[in-house]
Design an enzyme around this catalytic site. Structure first.
Site, PDB file in Angstrom:
ATOM      1  N   MET A   1       3.028  32.746  25.950  1.00  0.00           N
ATOM      2  CA  MET A   1       2.811  33.071  24.548  1.00  0.00           C
ATOM      3  C   MET A   1       3.902  34.000  24.047  1.00  0.00           C
ATOM      4  O   MET A   1       3.935  35.168  24.406  1.00  0.00           O
ATOM      5  CB  MET A   1       1.466  33.782  24.361  1.00  0.00           C
ATOM      6  CG  MET A   1       1.119  33.938  22.904  1.00  0.00           C
ATOM      7  SD  MET A   1      -0.424  34.852  22.655  1.00  0.00           S
ATOM      8  CE  MET A   1       0.081  36.519  23.062  1.00  0.00           C
ATOM      9  N   CYS A   2       4.792  33.470  23.305  1.00  0.00           N
ATOM     10  CA  CYS A   2       5.841  34.295  22.733  1.00  0.00           C
ATOM     11  C   CYS A   2       5.618  34.391  21.234  1.00  0.00           C
ATOM     12  O   CYS A   2       4.769  33.717  20.661  1.00  0.00           O
ATOM     13  CB  CYS A   2       7.200  33.674  23.029  1.00  0.00           C
ATOM     14  SG  CYS A   2       7.468  33.406  24.799  1.00  0.00           S
ATOM     15  N   ARG A   3       6.366  35.240  20.625  1.00  0.00           N
ATOM     16  CA  ARG A   3       6.359  35.372  19.169  1.00  0.00           C
ATOM     17  C   ARG A   3       7.800  35.550  18.746  1.00  0.00           C
ATOM     18  O   ARG A   3       8.577  36.183  19.457  1.00  0.00           O
ATOM     19  CB  ARG A   3       5.598  36.633  18.721  1.00  0.00           C
ATOM     20  CG  ARG A   3       4.155  36.693  19.135  1.00  0.00           C
ATOM     21  CD  ARG A   3       3.245  36.313  17.969  1.00  0.00           C
ATOM     22  NE  ARG A   3       1.871  36.206  18.434  1.00  0.00           N
ATOM     23  CZ  ARG A   3       1.308  35.066  18.806  1.00  0.00           C
ATOM     24  NH1 ARG A   3       1.984  33.930  18.747  1.00  0.00           N
ATOM     25  NH2 ARG A   3       0.059  35.041  19.221  1.00  0.00           N
ATOM     26  N   VAL A  96       9.609  38.306  21.143  1.00  0.00           N
ATOM     27  CA  VAL A  96       8.894  38.946  22.255  1.00  0.00           C
ATOM     28  C   VAL A  96       8.405  37.842  23.165  1.00  0.00           C
ATOM     29  O   VAL A  96       8.074  36.749  22.731  1.00  0.00           O
ATOM     30  CB  VAL A  96       7.718  39.838  21.804  1.00  0.00           C
ATOM     31  CG1 VAL A  96       8.207  41.126  21.177  1.00  0.00           C
ATOM     32  CG2 VAL A  96       6.784  39.110  20.886  1.00  0.00           C
ATOM     33  N   ASN A 122      10.375  29.274  20.912  1.00  0.00           N
ATOM     34  CA  ASN A 122       8.977  29.616  21.145  1.00  0.00           C
ATOM     35  C   ASN A 122       8.275  28.341  21.580  1.00  0.00           C
ATOM     36  O   ASN A 122       8.229  27.368  20.825  1.00  0.00           O
ATOM     37  CB  ASN A 122       8.321  30.167  19.861  1.00  0.00           C
ATOM     38  CG  ASN A 122       6.950  30.740  20.142  1.00  0.00           C
ATOM     39  OD1 ASN A 122       6.697  31.230  21.240  1.00  0.00           O
ATOM     40  ND2 ASN A 122       6.061  30.663  19.158  1.00  0.00           N
TER      41      ASN A 122
END
Lengths: 341, 341, 341, 341
Positions: A1-3, A96, A122
């Site tokens: 899970m990236c942002r 992130v 992402n």
């Protein structure tokens, strides 16, 4: 899970307004439990990166972006806090990361740059280890040896560079970047098919040369939703209430700021429009925003009543999408597609 | 919001069973949204430490504990993962930390050691900066200069050492450690009072010399609950279902293992008993567990109908307690207080 | 054994020209065996910091410096390499550090800032732990609590701030900074004397408010030399031969650049003049360089035939000075003292 | 310029005696200017690793080694200092690294392990990027995907694993490990030749399964010396004078300890014998030390008067060898080759 988040403005933004001060910035999103759906690894504490271009061109400094990356959590990185307070830029990529693929290492932190180009991702390419060697073997020595990390994302960047007529060129037109992006996705799809990999791959890619931005919201599936992607535009992005409460406002007719983000950065839902699954958005050097369908075998025309309703469960399970509970305003995509926006 | 766990067993435990494998270990608790109540800084990604004693005394290696600390998130620390798989110990302290006080630095990671003593803290001393100098001025030069970090916790350890007849002694009796602990709390309370600090301080302290463990659940308030503290005891602590599902079981009458933790480490609620607010627990070298009230002006006898019901909101707001929604089994404290447990 | 460098110019310098590219920059000095005389800990691989002011004042960004620090070796820090290529500044402090005091922690990396003030130190205060508490007790709560690390250097900065009429003032005159510096040294000397500490202390301190720079070359001894300190001035500082060979040149009469450094940054010895022991140098906002004797009981007039010849062994043993083997050109100090330089 | 050391003993050694306490340990060698000959990057401050096997087999802990790696300088790593004081092992690999290839990342720190096997390398493969893909393409998917870093060394380990009948086997005979080592070198040589790479490659490789150790001193050249490699054996390795002065002594006829190191670890030169260029040494499970020539086209029989004298300049320039100035005692190799040692 990236942002991730992209900022492009006619005026430079102080990085702190994007990264550290808003209570719902991508760094602080890590804290908001409503977003924590990836129970395998729910916290974006595994790496951080931000890349930005200079507000004014300086011959000595060149046109490549500056990149700051970190393997300690962004919210506690004193260097990031200090740089964000002292840096302004008209074009910023920030990311992130949770280690869904690749080890914890600066080499694996997004964004990456090559000359004046910058890239981030992402999502995740399904069973990437099974296509990694074939992908590598299609690259020139220069691009093969450029990759220092071990992620699907950085190899995708190398592949994208290989699709450019000259990755070391001084400049790129929007159409050259768009075409390279489409060819990258097509090439990866071909490798996945050849290896009989049927699990969908999430390919929200972003690339820029410092002037044009090309971003995709894409999944190699006809029935699943892609990882989420939103945009917002306006004339000022500022704090309207203490405690890091930011909003986008439109003080005049001109749109000076475009934000693209994996999640809305503010709680003002009306300010955010969803980018459609399997579409590409382009921010032109003159700040026009185009939304273009990626038409391949995974494309389903949104207006076609025969199109299946895409299911958000796959992306949600992977942590890349928050299932819709409240009704979000739909994006007025027609006005976007003709580029009049 | 920190978390800690203490293991003491007649047999050494492989650290991975305590730290990395259980899906509800203190490291993985960081992921569980039900626990994320401190909206100021809800993730324990800011530092980690584990200290352990050798299973067998070796003259060359000495009797001091070994300590491993990290400022990168524990769940992604390859050195921790490797050490946890290859290390066994009969007495372990582990701590994950959010920077409620002090900067992100190895110097500020719990636990700390001094000779064979080891110490950690969960909580916070209110307005510590206002009493820091007075506290420092009460220390000997040796203890003043031992402190390398800048946290209320490490200074509390120095203060505790100053309450021992000889902090460099070869051994300590349980009663010496208990008395030093009580004097430390009393001294801090006196400093707080002198400075007219009325906000409660959360003082869940743990100290051990490798044989005796003394831990407190304490708050300098008559009306608020302290940070949570639980214990569990049994004969084996092992995985009963794949995916890191652990439980404590009692295969025979003997109790070979005692766990003390800021939150239950397993989902078997019946296995965990709450330690009472403003009590001290002692694990003796022979594995008896005593629960002793800390009787001072903040003590309220639990059996006294005139005692106010303590409010969990203060500790919950600070992130050190989860408000009770389901009915937890209450601790059968009477059997504990007389030390027969 | 630390090293530092100060740059002040009428034009901003790209940080890479100061830090990463010159083969004899303070970062690369770590590699040059001729400088490695401190056999206790001879490599400056223990921490690094650089602080710089903006070339152009921006109201949003404010007038405080930006600081980047690192506990991994500077020569291998990709963030530093990238920032140095993309940053220009007219006033830079940079420092490489060996842990002669204090643990390895970002909190202990020079330089430190407070508002628009920035400070760094090369040297060491003898038996600092014996005067630390007295020094601390002379500070206001604000300054006492500002210190996050545990070094003599950072406490010296807090002391210097306490000597200013208002450390939060918007601006400082050169004479205010000079006086605060002298009072800081006098205060430390008084504490050392009171504690009967007779070993000399090395106090090469630097402070700036972004306009004036005050630096000292000072030792609390009448018979030993202070840690080395040099300066060079000219109109351009640039690479004259490949491989990072830099020199200062004077292409016109104006002096646009002043460098102050613990060691000459170039191999052109004629370009570097030694600052005299127990003198203070001041770079005024208008780029005048003054050299002013620090007259106290440790002062020995250089022109007085009765003055003892100072011995370089003490500073050399500590690693802060390279014994003179070749004849260096002496500084034409008379022209400096009257500020005509 | 890297350094490594291997310890194998009938008794476990406290790691501190090998790593942190000796004034001439591989960590402290970084400080000794006589060894700093690689002016490109002369300090081993770029990464560190140590791997060790348990003194006693424990079923729960398994037979794989434990590995601790670090990208901050080893001499200042508190975790390493603490672990070294509290850990004993009968078989240790330790390595300090300068980034001659690969970025600064834990993934790139030696040693690496695979099951119970452990590997490290001192040297470098010439123009490795030109053979990297071919090497990768010869590996199974399991081994291809095992590599997380980007160094010639880790890929060489993957290649060595591919030469084993079964890299996941429970045990390996000395001859299986020897053959895999020889095939690895031969395979790399073939790839280099195919790519017309003529610069010599330095291949001092070490592999162990926890019982047998196989190490090579090898260069793909007939006229250059390989990177240096030494061994010492005796019955005790201990401090004979304060300040970390260690020596190997032979208190009885038995040889309980064998050290292999890139540089002698003590100043007692008579205790160290040089391993011959293009030879392989094997420490058998029963502590016999064999020295076996690697006979291929780069082999030159040392006793043959027609053999060219190998030149040490190439390895010295790369930082892997100290040119002989004083006369070192030559190794009495004959007694070694027949395995009677």
């Amino acid at each position: 899970m990236c942002r991730f988040v992209i900022y492009k403005g006619t005026e430079p933004v102080q990085l702190s307004h994007l990264l550290t001060r808003p209570c719902h910035s991508i760094i602080n999103q890590s804290f908001d439990s409503r977003l924590r759906l990836d129970h395998r690894r729910p916290i974006n504490g595994d790496g951080f990166g931000v890349g930005w271009y200079d507000p004014v061109y300086d011959e000595e400094l060149g046109s490549q972006p500056c990149i700051f990356t970190s393997v300690t959590p962004a919210w506690n990185n004193v260097n990031l806090l200090r740089l964000a307070e002292k840096t302004k830029s008209p074009l910023v990529f920030a990311h992130v990361r949770a280690t869904t693929a690749g080890t914890l290492s600066l080499d694996n932190c997004h964004p990456w740059s090559f000359g004046k180009l910058m890239f981030m991702h992402n999502g995740g390419i399904a069973e990437f280890h099974r296509i990694k060697r074939k992908l590598q073997n299609s690259l020139s020595d220069e691009l093969f040896n450029m990759v220092t990390g071990n992620t699907d994302s950085q190899w995708s960047f190398a592949l994208l560079l290989s699709k450019l007529p000259d990755p070391n060129a001084k400049g790129f037109t929007p159409s050259i970047l768009q075409r390279a992006m489409l060819e990258t996705i097509a090439h990866i799809n071909a490798l996945l098919e050849e290896a009989n990999i049927t699990e969908p791959s999430l390919m929200n890619f972003c690339v820029t040369d410092g002037e044009t931005v090309v971003a995709t919201r894409y999944i190699s599936s006809r029935t699943d939703e892609a990882a989420s992607l939103w945009f917002s535009s306006g004339s000022t992005f500022s704090e309207y209430a203490e405690g890091g409460h930011y909003k986008m406002s439109k003080t005049d007719k001109r749109e000076n700021i475009i934000l693209i983000a994996s999640e809305p950065l503010t709680f003002e839902k009306a300010d955010w429009m969803e980018i459609r699954t399997n579409h590409m958005v382009v921010i032109t050097p003159k700040m026009n925003l185009l939304q273009i369908p990626i038409i391949d075998k995974f494309y389903t025309p949104p207006s076609d009543p025969k199109s299946p309703t895409r299911d958000s469960e796959f992306a949600a399970t992977k942590g890349f999408l928050i299932p819709r509970r409240e009704s979000h305003p739909r994006s007025p995509a027609s006005s976007l597609q003709n580029g009049s926006h």
